[in-house]
Design an enzyme around this catalytic site. Structure first.
Site, PDB file in Angstrom:
ATOM      1  N   GLY A 110       0.135   9.731  -5.543  1.00  0.00           N
ATOM      2  CA  GLY A 110       0.428   9.192  -6.878  1.00  0.00           C
ATOM      3  C   GLY A 110      -0.736   9.399  -7.818  1.00  0.00           C
ATOM      4  O   GLY A 110      -1.651  10.175  -7.525  1.00  0.00           O
ATOM      5  N   ASN A 111      -0.698   8.742  -8.946  1.00  0.00           N
ATOM      6  CA  ASN A 111      -1.822   8.818  -9.878  1.00  0.00           C
ATOM      7  C   ASN A 111      -1.948   7.479 -10.612  1.00  0.00           C
ATOM      8  O   ASN A 111      -1.119   6.590 -10.439  1.00  0.00           O
ATOM      9  CB  ASN A 111      -1.651   9.992 -10.848  1.00  0.00           C
ATOM     10  CG  ASN A 111      -0.387   9.891 -11.662  1.00  0.00           C
ATOM     11  OD1 ASN A 111      -0.223   8.971 -12.452  1.00  0.00           O
ATOM     12  ND2 ASN A 111       0.544  10.824 -11.438  1.00  0.00           N
TER      13      ASN A 111
END
Ligand code: C5P
Length: 418
Positions: free
Chosen positions: A232-233
């Site tokens: 993810g980020n």
């Protein structure tokens, strides 16, 4: 009724003239209209009016000196200049006008003026002979040429008891000029309300997206590795939801296709389709794209996803390294923009280097109409902040750089450009 000054940041510059007392009323009018006001006063200005009165009304310390004497704290004119949506200098004495015209930066008001990124208006106040003097008129012309708006002084009785031109415009008149400034020229052209009714005029401008459906992608995507892990980020979705909120306020029918974000971000009048991965985001966005007029791709979509998602939690191996095979995700912005048929599409470019070059390449490669560039090197312009600093480039070759602003204000700027 909604005021076009609501939430606006105004720097009120006060120089040393009798008319300084009128600025107290002007300050009150700005505050009542919902603006945030930072007063910057010249040393002479303080002879006419006290900082205590001004700070009580504005709710902020009045700035006059470069440093606070007892603490040594430096007041950054650059920060104030960047913060402002508008600077109004009222009263502007002959001396202040001369310093502005010639860049004589010997007090906080002039340094702030020289650092101001947005528009500046001055309300001159002086005796009739000083106003009529060729030197003052030359300086006024220089300011006009520099893009400063002059709120013409009126004729009437002056502090000297002489009668003539030089009397500062009344606070209500200055307020009206400021309101008119905030109503953009484009908005004015489309206004059909009664002349002089600037508030109604603004409301009609704000509903400019009525009847339009806007699709916004927002937040991160999570690409599953196994049942408990993902790639993810740090995207929070704040920019996407600020756009959603502002677009809805402008009358648009808004749908946000959002990756995993904090549910408290979701405004009441906005429909949200929750997704997790990039492929799910593409599928949902494809459906909503069909009948939309504008699509804004503000999501931080993961570029790659694991080729395989393990059914069971992956166990820790005895080996030092493990390999994860990734496959490229579809580009949602590029895929949908390739079939836009009259729709307007907007993408974001978050860059760490060669920002404009890369953003313009994205504009072209993804077939976007607008690209919003923000740089990772700008303080306050990144994931998970409440502020952003953007440059917007258009397919028509236009380029507009904005100072650091709240994400809500950035959203408003972007939507107004559209
Ligand atoms: O290529 P890059 O990821 O920098 O492009 C950013 C823009 O493209 C953003 O508007 C983002 O929402 C969009 N994008 C997308 N799908 C992807 C990657 C980026 O819609 N897979």
């Amino acid at each position: 009724m909604n005021s076009c000054l609501a939430g606006k940041h105004i720097v009120l510059g006060i120089s040393g003239g009798i008319a300084a007392y009128k600025s107290v009323y002007l300050l009150r009018l700005f505050i009542k209209a919902g603006a945030e006001v930072q007063v910057v006063i010249t040393p002479n200005g303080k002879e006419f009016i006290t900082p205590v009165t001004l700070s009580s009304l504005s709710g902020k310390p009045v700035i006059s000196e470069f440093f606070t004497a007892n603490t040594g704290e430096w007041h950054s004119h650059v920060d104030i200049g960047q913060w402002a949506d508008l600077m109004v200098i009222s009263p502007a004495t002959a001396s202040t006008i001369a310093k502005m015209a010639n860049g004589v930066a010997d007090n906080m008001l002039i340094t702030t003026y020289l650092s101001a990124k947005e528009h500046v208006m001055v309300a001159p106040a002086m005796d009739l002979d000083m106003w009529a003097h060729p030197a003052t008129q030359r300086n006024i012309e220089t300011l006009r040429a520099d893009g400063v708006s002059i709120i013409e002084p009126a004729s009437g009785e002056l502090a000297s008891h002489l009668c003539g031109k030089g009397r500062m415009e009344e606070p209500e008149g200055i307020l009206k000029a400021v309101e008119e400034y905030f109503l953009t020229a484009a908005d004015k052209a489309e206004c059909d309300c009664a002349p002089g009714s600037v508030y109604r005029h603004f409301e009609s401008a704000e509903k400019k997206l009525a009847g339009k459906k806007i699709l916004i992608t927002a937040g991160p995507t999570y690409e599953a590795i196994d049942p408990v892990r993902f790639i993810g980020n740090y995207s929070s979705g704040k920019m996407g939801f600020a756009l959603a909120r502002e677009a809805a306020a402008m009358g648009a029918d808004v749908v946000v296709v959002a990756g995993p974000v904090d549910a408290s971000l979701v405004p009441d009048n906005v429909r949200v389709v929750n997704v997790v991965s990039a492929r799910q985001m593409l599928a949902a966005a494809e459906t909503e794209f069909e009948d939309c007029d504008i699509a804004i791709f503000a999501a931080a979509v993961a570029d790659y996803a694991p080729v395989e998602v393990a059914d069971m939690k992956i166990k820790r191996e005895k080996t030092e390294e493990m390999e994860l095979r990734l496959v490229r995700n579809p580009d949602i912005a590029a895929t949908l923009s390739s079939r836009k048929e009259g729709r307007v599409t907007v993408g974001f470019a978050l860059e760490s280097d060669h920002g404009l070059e890369n953003a313009l390449r994205k504009l072209e490669n993804k077939n976007l109409d607008w690209v919003v560039l923000n740089s990772l090197t700008d303080k306050g312009a990144c994931f998970n902040t409440d502020t952003n600093k953007v440059t917007v480039a258009g397919r028509d070759g236009s380029l507009r750089a904005f100072p650091l602003k709240s994400k809500d204000e950035v959203a408003r700027d972007i939507l107004r450009l559209l």
